[in-house]
Design a protein around this motif. Structure first.
Motif, PDB file in Angstrom:
ATOM      1  N   VAL A 188      44.031  43.695  46.718  1.00 24.21           N
ATOM      2  CA  VAL A 188      43.787  42.693  45.826  1.00 24.21           C
ATOM      3  C   VAL A 188      44.235  41.615  45.583  1.00 24.21           C
ATOM      4  CG1 VAL A 188      42.781  42.645  43.368  1.00 24.21           C
ATOM      5  CG2 VAL A 188      42.740  44.921  44.423  1.00 24.21           C
ATOM      6  N   PHE A 189      43.724  40.466  45.852  1.00 23.17           N
ATOM      7  CA  PHE A 189      44.172  39.056  45.862  1.00 23.17           C
ATOM      8  C   PHE A 189      43.831  38.274  44.530  1.00 23.17           C
ATOM      9  CE2 PHE A 189      44.779  34.735  46.909  1.00 23.17           C
ATOM     10  CZ  PHE A 189      46.057  34.707  47.668  1.00 23.17           C
ATOM     11  N   GLY A 190      44.500  37.770  44.026  1.00 22.28           N
ATOM     12  CA  GLY A 190      44.200  37.319  42.762  1.00 22.28           C
ATOM     13  C   GLY A 190      43.869  35.535  43.152  1.00 22.28           C
ATOM     14  N   SER A 191      42.889  35.106  42.630  1.00 18.03           N
ATOM     15  CA  SER A 191      42.328  34.020  43.027  1.00 18.03           C
ATOM     16  C   SER A 191      41.900  33.224  41.922  1.00 18.03           C
ATOM     17  CB  SER A 191      41.041  34.137  44.027  1.00 18.03           C
ATOM     18  OG  SER A 191      40.290  32.854  44.281  1.00 18.03           O
ATOM     19  N   LYS A 248      29.887  41.632  48.434  1.00 15.75           N
ATOM     20  CA  LYS A 248      29.085  41.010  47.014  1.00 15.75           C
ATOM     21  C   LYS A 248      30.157  40.240  46.455  1.00 15.75           C
ATOM     22  CE  LYS A 248      30.105  45.252  44.464  1.00 15.75           C
ATOM     23  NZ  LYS A 248      29.469  46.665  43.789  1.00 15.75           N
ATOM     24  N   TYR A 249      29.462  39.664  45.421  1.00 16.75           N
ATOM     25  CA  TYR A 249      30.201  38.747  44.302  1.00 16.75           C
ATOM     26  C   TYR A 249      29.944  39.564  43.136  1.00 16.75           C
ATOM     27  CZ  TYR A 249      31.960  35.288  41.124  1.00 16.75           C
ATOM     28  OH  TYR A 249      32.648  34.665  39.940  1.00 16.75           O
ATOM     29  N   GLU A 250      30.664  40.110  42.281  1.00 13.91           N
ATOM     30  CA  GLU A 250      30.291  40.734  41.034  1.00 13.91           C
ATOM     31  C   GLU A 250      31.394  40.985  40.160  1.00 13.91           C
ATOM     32  OE1 GLU A 250      27.254  44.438  41.183  1.00 13.91           O
ATOM     33  OE2 GLU A 250      29.435  45.294  40.663  1.00 13.91           O
ATOM     34  N   ASN A 251      31.005  40.383  38.740  1.00 13.03           N
ATOM     35  CA  ASN A 251      32.184  40.382  37.827  1.00 13.03           C
ATOM     36  C   ASN A 251      33.264  39.940  38.137  1.00 13.03           C
ATOM     37  OD1 ASN A 251      30.320  42.230  36.010  1.00 13.03           O
ATOM     38  ND2 ASN A 251      31.172  44.166  37.432  1.00 13.03           N
ATOM     39  N   ARG A 252      33.114  38.628  38.800  1.00 14.28           N
ATOM     40  CA  ARG A 252      34.185  37.864  39.062  1.00 14.28           C
ATOM     41  C   ARG A 252      35.127  38.288  40.487  1.00 14.28           C
ATOM     42  NH1 ARG A 252      37.322  35.757  34.104  1.00 14.28           N
ATOM     43  NH2 ARG A 252      37.875  34.038  35.524  1.00 14.28           N
ATOM     44  N   ILE A 253      34.687  39.292  40.920  1.00 13.13           N
ATOM     45  CA  ILE A 253      35.473  39.660  42.353  1.00 13.13           C
ATOM     46  C   ILE A 253      34.303  39.551  43.597  1.00 13.13           C
ATOM     47  CG2 ILE A 253      36.389  41.879  43.373  1.00 13.13           C
ATOM     48  CD1 ILE A 253      36.837  42.921  40.485  1.00 13.13           C
ATOM     49  N   VAL A 254      35.069  39.160  44.433  1.00 17.40           N
ATOM     50  CA  VAL A 254      34.279  39.261  45.900  1.00 17.40           C
ATOM     51  C   VAL A 254      34.920  40.346  46.907  1.00 17.40           C
ATOM     52  CG1 VAL A 254      34.245  37.953  48.206  1.00 17.40           C
ATOM     53  CG2 VAL A 254      34.435  36.428  46.220  1.00 17.40           C
ATOM     54  N   GLY A 266      40.420  43.135  66.829  1.00 14.33           N
ATOM     55  CA  GLY A 266      40.573  44.358  66.386  1.00 14.33           C
ATOM     56  C   GLY A 266      40.289  44.402  64.919  1.00 14.33           C
ATOM     57  N   GLU A 267      39.805  45.664  64.393  1.00 12.17           N
ATOM     58  CA  GLU A 267      39.494  45.919  63.103  1.00 12.17           C
ATOM     59  C   GLU A 267      40.680  45.951  62.117  1.00 12.17           C
ATOM     60  OE1 GLU A 267      37.172  49.146  60.378  1.00 12.17           O
ATOM     61  OE2 GLU A 267      37.337  49.657  62.489  1.00 12.17           O
ATOM     62  N   PRO A 268      41.080  45.327  61.106  1.00 14.20           N
ATOM     63  CA  PRO A 268      42.168  45.428  60.440  1.00 14.20           C
ATOM     64  C   PRO A 268      42.302  46.726  59.884  1.00 14.20           C
ATOM     65  CG  PRO A 268      40.668  43.254  59.673  1.00 14.20           C
ATOM     66  CD  PRO A 268      39.889  44.298  60.496  1.00 14.20           C
ATOM     67  N   LYS A 269      43.605  46.957  59.659  1.00 13.84           N
ATOM     68  CA  LYS A 269      43.991  48.279  58.946  1.00 13.84           C
ATOM     69  C   LYS A 269      43.776  48.417  57.661  1.00 13.84           C
ATOM     70  CE  LYS A 269      45.656  50.270  62.549  1.00 13.84           C
ATOM     71  NZ  LYS A 269      45.052  51.553  63.175  1.00 13.84           N
ATOM     72  N   THR A 270      43.721  47.282  56.752  1.00 13.21           N
ATOM     73  CA  THR A 270      43.452  47.471  55.441  1.00 13.21           C
ATOM     74  C   THR A 270      41.690  47.168  55.249  1.00 13.21           C
ATOM     75  OG1 THR A 270      45.276  46.207  54.836  1.00 13.21           O
ATOM     76  CG2 THR A 270      43.882  46.053  53.248  1.00 13.21           C
ATOM     77  N   GLN A 271      41.204  48.380  54.922  1.00 12.23           N
ATOM     78  CA  GLN A 271      39.894  48.576  55.123  1.00 12.23           C
ATOM     79  C   GLN A 271      39.231  47.760  53.927  1.00 12.23           C
ATOM     80  OE1 GLN A 271      38.535  50.403  57.366  1.00 12.23           O
ATOM     81  NE2 GLN A 271      36.161  50.012  56.934  1.00 12.23           N
ATOM     82  N   TYR A 272      39.575  47.635  52.873  1.00  9.74           N
ATOM     83  CA  TYR A 272      38.970  47.079  51.731  1.00  9.74           C
ATOM     84  C   TYR A 272      40.005  45.861  51.154  1.00  9.74           C
ATOM     85  CZ  TYR A 272      36.189  51.211  51.852  1.00  9.74           C
ATOM     86  OH  TYR A 272      35.485  52.177  52.424  1.00  9.74           O
ATOM     87  N   LEU A 273      39.117  44.725  51.155  1.00  6.81           N
ATOM     88  CA  LEU A 273      39.988  43.339  50.399  1.00  6.81           C
ATOM     89  C   LEU A 273      39.256  42.984  49.219  1.00  6.81           C
ATOM     90  CD1 LEU A 273      42.337  41.623  51.155  1.00  6.81           C
ATOM     91  CD2 LEU A 273      40.775  40.412  52.561  1.00  6.81           C
ATOM     92  N   GLN A 274      39.834  42.477  48.309  1.00  9.30           N
ATOM     93  CA  GLN A 274      39.058  42.088  47.095  1.00  9.30           C
ATOM     94  C   GLN A 274      39.933  40.611  46.764  1.00  9.30           C
ATOM     95  OE1 GLN A 274      38.999  44.873  43.821  1.00  9.30           O
ATOM     96  NE2 GLN A 274      37.837  46.356  45.097  1.00  9.30           N
ATOM     97  N   PHE A 275      39.004  39.843  46.448  1.00  7.11           N
ATOM     98  CA  PHE A 275      39.468  38.595  45.890  1.00  7.11           C
ATOM     99  C   PHE A 275      39.357  38.231  44.603  1.00  7.11           C
ATOM    100  CE2 PHE A 275      39.960  37.571  50.061  1.00  7.11           C
ATOM    101  CZ  PHE A 275      40.767  36.465  50.238  1.00  7.11           C
ATOM    102  N   LYS A 276      39.876  38.656  43.513  1.00 12.24           N
ATOM    103  CA  LYS A 276      39.803  38.788  41.938  1.00 12.24           C
ATOM    104  C   LYS A 276      39.853  37.664  41.268  1.00 12.24           C
ATOM    105  CE  LYS A 276      40.806  42.074  38.128  1.00 12.24           C
ATOM    106  NZ  LYS A 276      41.518  43.006  37.983  1.00 12.24           N
ATOM    107  N   GLU A 277      38.956  36.895  40.597  1.00 14.65           N
ATOM    108  CA  GLU A 277      39.332  35.789  39.880  1.00 14.65           C
ATOM    109  C   GLU A 277      40.191  36.134  38.783  1.00 14.65           C
ATOM    110  OE1 GLU A 277      35.768  33.806  38.219  1.00 14.65           O
ATOM    111  OE2 GLU A 277      34.837  33.528  40.507  1.00 14.65           O
ATOM    112  N   ILE A 282      46.787  43.209  40.461  1.00 14.50           N
ATOM    113  CA  ILE A 282      46.522  42.455  41.700  1.00 14.50           C
ATOM    114  C   ILE A 282      47.710  42.983  42.655  1.00 14.50           C
ATOM    115  CG2 ILE A 282      45.014  40.639  40.775  1.00 14.50           C
ATOM    116  CD1 ILE A 282      47.465  38.980  41.006  1.00 14.50           C
ATOM    117  N   ASP A 283      47.506  42.610  43.895  1.00 13.24           N
ATOM    118  CA  ASP A 283      48.656  42.807  44.989  1.00 13.24           C
ATOM    119  C   ASP A 283      49.152  41.682  45.624  1.00 13.24           C
ATOM    120  OD1 ASP A 283      48.246  45.840  45.007  1.00 13.24           O
ATOM    121  OD2 ASP A 283      46.192  45.455  45.979  1.00 13.24           O
ATOM    122  N   SER A 284      48.679  40.527  45.244  1.00  9.63           N
ATOM    123  CA  SER A 284      49.129  39.281  45.985  1.00  9.63           C
ATOM    124  C   SER A 284      48.522  38.007  45.342  1.00  9.63           C
ATOM    125  CB  SER A 284      49.015  39.302  47.298  1.00  9.63           C
ATOM    126  OG  SER A 284      49.659  38.108  47.975  1.00  9.63           O
TER     127      SER A 284
END
Length: 769
Positions: free
Chosen positions: A33-36, A416-422, A433-444, A459-461
């Motif tokens: 989860v990345f804070g944006s 999707k973009y939902e509830n202020r999260i991408v 190559g496919e990234p090892k981190t399967q799921y990524l979120q950009f959270k407002e 959030i993670d970063s």
């Protein structure tokens, strides 16, 4: 500079996403989860215009060109290219091999891109030359209104395609249109005129149609944006107004100052009355009111009243349509100009673009573009051999319809973009190559909550502003009291951009001449007082993470002037007679006093009346004011590095009778909308620079809002000398010579006094340790 306007926190999200797959050693269902900051939901590679939307574009798309750690082009992307940096070799891979060949005799440059034949988009569809061709035709379509400035380069055949005429034919009918316009709408045609009666009638009919269309935009804009004012304005609900076109027109007239309603009667500015229950105004009535108010001057009306000043003006639209229609009658142009001659598909994976002459930044504009899929963004009608390029000429509605739902060949796929999260998922078809981190979120996330969010695990970063307060906050969570420890890890890197305080030459001026000595003197007076308070403010906010700059260019650029360069001087450091304002021996308080005295001299030179008895300015010259507003996105709490500069400057100016009104916005979108309208006076923001320091997008006069260019010249600086310097610098590959030209260009910008250079800072990316 070819800079992109962004908020003052500049994003480094790609660095995060490239690191994230390395951190995870196996696939996990736990999202990273990345804070944006807030998104505008323009996730299209064609239309993204904020750094945060661009983050999503970058991670879901791939570009034709890769660059190395110092901005050098990777020409052999398919097999990979190894480039040393700081004694270590790095190998870079891209989706294409690139080449440039300049023919000096013909004065033409050929750019070639050969794609890998195994690249697929995230939905499995292959990427081919047709996708690249489609992208070029979107960016180069006359209806394109995004931030990319590819249209400013002299691609062979581009002008003919845009105008749908040859240069000779265009010039012929442009002259006729200009002559008709100059003669005036009341001109009585005679056989001595160089145009026909039919042409005269056609031109003025087109101008009226475009004026009517502009009035309709105002009506629509008012109803869309101001429904809450319906009852106060017309005594009706928004629903009642929306159900009746006549009431919508009346609402638009009243809200735009062309009428006033009371007791069910609308009285227009000219004195006409309309019973809203029975005789509502029509669009023609509204047009007649505006026509009378501006005495038939379409340019004057548009410059003041346009609902979208970034759009093409009434006159320009009328001329373009007139020229195209008349040119279509020329036998050799019966079929129009079907394509851009300089763009060619050589085979299924190779595209060639030919330009007239040579311009150093062109490679970045031509090749550093995301390759968006034709099959997704196009309208289904693509046939290269028959000049169909995935959308009708001057109609990008199919492309625009996908703005909120991106699809590309990047490392991640948009979900999707939902509830202020991408929400994003790893792309199994990604060419590296496919990234090892399967799921990524950009959270407002509120910027002030980034650090706490990582500490508490929400959030993670995130990218955080490298301020003293933030660094102290980070250190407080780590047991070792440092910015990298057991809870939070911090990475810092010089930012390729800078903060600034801008001024609009068209709204801060004397009389009606933004380039006059008096207008420049007014802006210099403000610049001096703002500049003197920079050191303390930015040191207080950033500490060692930022430094004050003296020219409007990032210090990371090779073109940035250095203190040892001839002619170098601090920003706004000379008085009205050209003498230095400060000495090395001055204390801070003495510097503040000297700055205010110098500002007084510039105000007087601008035509202000200064009363010696009271020590205050008591009158402003025609066109100028004793009060100006500055917009700043400090979240309504003053949380902005330039906020202290503004408050200190406002307090100082108040002592001599001048008001600097600080509008601290909690919603920065208001500032961007005001900038796009061209109505702002002063504002605080930051630029993010591209690799090449091309100044065209931001400072060339064609970029002034509403002129059909980049719409990024928010300073409204319009200087022929500056335009020529920018163009000349583009056309050389001699870096030393280009630096000389850019220094001269910076001196012109400094003389116009439309920009107070603020700070060069470091970016900080923080992670959960």
């Amino acid at each position: 500079m070819n800079k992109k306007l962004v908020s003052w926190i500049l994003s480094l999200v790609i660095a995060v996403t490239l690191v994230a797959p390395v951190l995870a050693q196996e696939e996990s269902s736990t999202p990273f989860v990345f804070g944006s900051s807030n998104f505008s939901q323009k996730f299209s590679p064609f239309y993204a215009d904020t750094a945060f939307d661009q983050d999503i574009v970058d991670i879901t798309n791939v570009k034709l060109m890769r660059t190395d750690r110092v901005g050098g082009t990777i020409f052999n992307g398919i097999e990979g290219e190894t480039v040393p940096y700081n004694g270590k070799d790095y190998t870079y891979y891209g989706i294409a091999d690139l080449s440039i060949e300049y023919d000096e005799a013909a004065d033409k440059t050929v750019y070639t891109a050969k794609l890998r034949d195994d690249i697929v988009f995230s939905d499995g569809e292959p990427m081919t030359a047709d996708d690249v061709i489609f992208n070029y035709y979107v960016y180069l379509d006359p209806a394109y209104a995004g931030s990319t400035t590819l249209r400013t380069y002299d691609i062979v055949g581009l002008k003919d395609y845009l105008t749908q005429t040859t240069s000779d034919v265009y010039a012929k009918y442009e002259t006729i249109a200009n002559d008709i316009k100059a003669a005036g709408v009341d001109h009585e045609w005679s056989e001595s005129d160089s145009w026909t009666q039919e042409q005269q009638d056609a031109y003025w009919q087109l101008e009226k149609e475009n004026w009517l269309a502009e009035v309709q935009k105002i009506v629509d804009y008012v109803f869309t944006n101001y429904p809450g004012y319906a009852e106060d304005t017309l005594g009706l609900t928004a629903e009642e107004i929306g159900a009746d076109e006549g009431l919508k027109v009346a609402f638009g007239m009243a809200m735009w100052g062309f009428g006033e309603a009371a007791d069910g009667v609308l009285t227009t500015a000219s004195g006409k009355t309309f019973e809203l229950a029975s005789a509502k105004p029509t669009l023609e009535d509204y047009y007649e009111e505006t026509y009378a108010a501006y005495e038939g001057d379409a340019d004057a009306f548009f410059s003041v009243e346009a609902a979208d000043s970034a759009a093409k003006s009434i006159t320009d639209s009328a001329k373009d349509t007139f020229i195209s229609a008349e040119a279509a009658n020329e036998p050799e142009l019966a079929g129009g100009i079907p394509n851009i001659a300089g763009i060619k598909k050589l085979d299924d994976y190779t595209v060639e673009v030919t330009t007239n002459g040579y311009e150093a930044p062109a490679i970045y504009q031509l090749f550093e573009i995301p390759v968006a899929p034709l099959h997704y963004y196009g309208d289904g009608n693509y046939d290269y051999e028959n000049n169909q390029f995935g959308h009708p000429y001057s109609d990008l509605s199919a492309v625009q319809s996908k703005t909120t739902q991106p699809l590309g060949a990047g490392a991640y796929t948009f979900v999707k973009y939902e509830n202020r999260i991408v929400y994003l998922e790893a792309n199994p078809n990604y060419y590296l190559g496919e990234p090892k981190t399967q799921y990524l979120q950009f959270k407002e996330t509120n910027d002030a909550e980034f650090v706490a969010g990582i500490a508490t695990g929400t959030i993670d970063s995130a990218n955080v502003n490298g301020s003293k307060a933030n660094f102290n906050d980070i250190a407080s969570y780590n047991d070792n009291g440092e910015i990298t420890g057991n809870v939070i890890t911090t990475y810092k890197v010089d930012n390729r951009g800078y903060g600034y305080i801008g001024m609009n030459a068209d709204t801060i001026l004397v009389g009606d001449a933004p380039a006059s000595d008096e207008s420049k003197a007014l802006r210099k007076a403000l610049g001096i007082v703002l500049a003197v308070y920079r050191d303390v403010a930015y040191d207080s906010y950033y500490g060692e993470a930022a430094a004050v700059i003296q020219y409007p260019i990032s210090n990371t650029s090779w073109a940035a002037p250095q203190p040892t360069d001839p002619g170098y001087k601090d920003a706004f450091s000379t008085d009205v007679d050209g003498n230095p304002i400060y000495t090395d021996q001055m204390s801070s308080e003495e510097r503040y006093a000297a700055a205010l005295e110098a500002a007084k001299g510039y105000f007087i030179a601008a035509g202000y009346t200064f009363d010696e008895a009271s020590g205050k300015l008591i009158a402003a010259p025609d066109g100028a004011k004793l009060s100006y507003e500055v917009l700043i996105g400090g979240e309504g709490t003053g949380n902005h590095p330039s906020f202290q500069v503004l408050t200190d400057a406002a307090n100082a100016l108040a002592t001599i009778g001048f008001e600097l009104k600080i509008n601290d916005l909690s919603d920065t979108s208001i500032m961007w909308d005001t900038l796009d309208s061209g109505k702002q006076e002063l504002w605080c923001a930051a630029w993010q620079s591209t690799i090449d320091p091309d100044m065209y997008q931001v400072y060339h006069s064609s970029g002034i809002v509403g002129r059909g260019g980049s719409d990024s010249n928010h300073y409204h600086i319009d200087d022929a000398e500056l335009d020529q310097l920018i163009v000349d610098a583009r056309q050389s590959d001699d870096q030393a010579y280009r630096k000389e030209l850019y220094k001269a260009a910076l001196d012109v910008i400094v003389d116009w006094a439309v920009e107070v250079p603020a700070y060069q800072r470091q970016n900080s990316v923080i992670f959960s340790t």
